[in-house]
Design a protein around this motif. Sequence first.
Motif, PDB file in Angstrom:
ATOM      1  N   ALA A   3       0.913  -1.013   0.072  1.00 38.80           N
ATOM      2  CA  ALA A   3      -0.468  -0.267   0.186  1.00 38.80           C
ATOM      3  C   ALA A   3       0.584   1.180   0.080  1.00 38.80           C
ATOM      4  O   ALA A   3       0.817   1.997  -0.854  1.00 38.80           O
ATOM      5  CB  ALA A   3      -0.735   0.134   1.320  1.00 38.80           C
ATOM      6  N   THR A   4       1.844   1.282   1.097  1.00 38.97           N
ATOM      7  CA  THR A   4       2.776   2.527   0.821  1.00 38.97           C
ATOM      8  C   THR A   4       3.878   2.609  -0.315  1.00 38.97           C
ATOM      9  O   THR A   4       3.553   3.763  -0.686  1.00 38.97           O
ATOM     10  CB  THR A   4       3.339   2.255   1.987  1.00 38.97           C
ATOM     11  N   CYS A   5       3.835   1.675  -0.718  1.00 37.16           N
ATOM     12  CA  CYS A   5       4.392   1.644  -2.154  1.00 37.16           C
ATOM     13  C   CYS A   5       4.036   2.187  -2.800  1.00 37.16           C
ATOM     14  O   CYS A   5       4.149   2.976  -3.791  1.00 37.16           O
ATOM     15  CB  CYS A   5       4.880   0.131  -3.005  1.00 37.16           C
ATOM     16  N   LEU A   6       2.600   2.055  -3.113  1.00 36.56           N
ATOM     17  CA  LEU A   6       1.881   1.957  -4.958  1.00 36.56           C
ATOM     18  C   LEU A   6       1.193   3.428  -4.605  1.00 36.56           C
ATOM     19  O   LEU A   6       2.367   4.390  -5.642  1.00 36.56           O
ATOM     20  CB  LEU A   6       0.619   0.891  -4.473  1.00 36.56           C
ATOM     21  N   SER A   7       0.981   3.984  -2.765  1.00 32.16           N
ATOM     22  CA  SER A   7       1.353   5.668  -2.744  1.00 32.16           C
ATOM     23  C   SER A   7       2.266   5.910  -3.419  1.00 32.16           C
ATOM     24  O   SER A   7       2.838   7.226  -3.680  1.00 32.16           O
ATOM     25  CB  SER A   7       0.847   5.780  -1.972  1.00 32.16           C
ATOM     26  N   TYR A   8       3.208   5.472  -3.044  1.00 36.47           N
ATOM     27  CA  TYR A   8       4.806   6.550  -3.065  1.00 36.47           C
ATOM     28  C   TYR A   8       5.204   6.470  -4.968  1.00 36.47           C
ATOM     29  O   TYR A   8       5.653   8.187  -5.711  1.00 36.47           O
ATOM     30  CB  TYR A   8       5.834   6.187  -2.525  1.00 36.47           C
ATOM     31  N   VAL A   9       4.776   5.763  -5.575  1.00 37.05           N
ATOM     32  CA  VAL A   9       4.640   5.255  -6.919  1.00 37.05           C
ATOM     33  C   VAL A   9       4.190   6.870  -7.812  1.00 37.05           C
ATOM     34  O   VAL A   9       4.813   6.934  -8.424  1.00 37.05           O
ATOM     35  CB  VAL A   9       4.755   4.649  -7.173  1.00 37.05           C
TER      36      VAL A   9
END
Length: 448
Positions: A3-9
């Motif tokens: 979830a956090t990686c998707l947002s940062y991407v």
Amino acid sequence: MIATCLSYVIVLLDTSIVNVALEPVAMSLHSDISGLQWVVNAYTLTFASLLLSGGALCDRIGAKTVYLAGLLIFACASALCGLAPNLPVLVAARIGQGVGAALLVPCSLTLINRAFPVARQRASAIGVWAGCGGIAMAAGPLAGGLLIHLLGWRSIFLVNVPIALIGAWLTTRVDSVRADATDRQMDIAGQLLAIVALGASVAVLIEGAKLGWQVGMIRVGAVIALVAWIAFVLVETKRKQPMLPLHFFRSPVFSASAFASSVSGLVFYGLFFLLSLYFQSARGWSPLLTGLAFLPLTAMVAIGSFASGALNRAYGAQRLVCGGFLLYALGFAGLLALADNSPYWRIALCFPAVGFGAGVITPAATAALMTTVDKARAGVAAGVLNASRQTGSAFGVAIFGALMSAVQPLDTGIRVAVYLAIGLSLLGALVWRIALAVATRYVGSDAC
């Protein structure tokens, strides 16, 4: 973690992907250079000015709640960007994206800290999170060019919607995280003054090149910006819990780190904007070809980011950041070939130096900065650094776009922009070296 990686991407993707859409947006919505500057800067300015308040909201309300709100705001704003019928609506929607991004970034780090309580696991998780951001930065221009080629420029915004919604669904499966600092006060006055100061400063730079520097409205804007900056500093010195803790800047390492990140963002994103317009407008390249042309630059940003940690341990932050700025200057000097309409291969030879320099500067400056503050204030300090970089990016787009508009012919404007980038890069190296030398001599900082 997903979830956090998707947002940062998607947050970092939208700082670079829009650049390859400048020409299609201009043709579709009948925009000039100043309009395109607002399309880029509406997002960056909002992101920069609200980032510290986003961290404060995370502390007061809770990371999960604020994070979900950020994802939903980003999804709605991205949908509005993709459906925008005209330029003002697109700029307004980009502001909405900036609001969402300012909520996502500080909360994502808080969620990672809670999900990985063991220090070694947490460091690995943050490395994965940062690496995904580097990959997004590298892939942005190429992915944008491909999407525009297949589906049109609106697709670069609409693709964010399903990604953000998937991230929101994943976040609902995360355990609730209570706020640690519910008594932390929101600095409303400081926040409003920061928005006015940043917005007025960038507006003067963008519109001054278009309307003329002697126009009354531009002069009034300059006065408003100056008054807002002075008032912001005065307010922050009086607040018990300021949005921007000015006492951090008493440390030469902290000040130099913020300055280095700001200068790096200014010259990198300023020239990225200039190059995007140059490839698409002056050379008539398609968005896909423009994205491919940037690959030697953006790929080296990702490589530099991953290599920065090992290089920092081997050589120290003082040498690494200075070396990064010198690589900037060397690469920018080669970009003088732009003004001579040289073949692409001559330009591409300069990209690895610029990209690698950009990749190593920010992580090394961040590592140095984090040694100067208590762990309890690490989140605020990291927010200041990110805000400095985003602010530099916004000023870079404004300044280099203004040079393209005001200095004619085009080759002369390009030369002036490149010389400015070289000068600022050398200044960044000099300030960094002096600041860390002072810290080493009088404080004995481990950052060196």
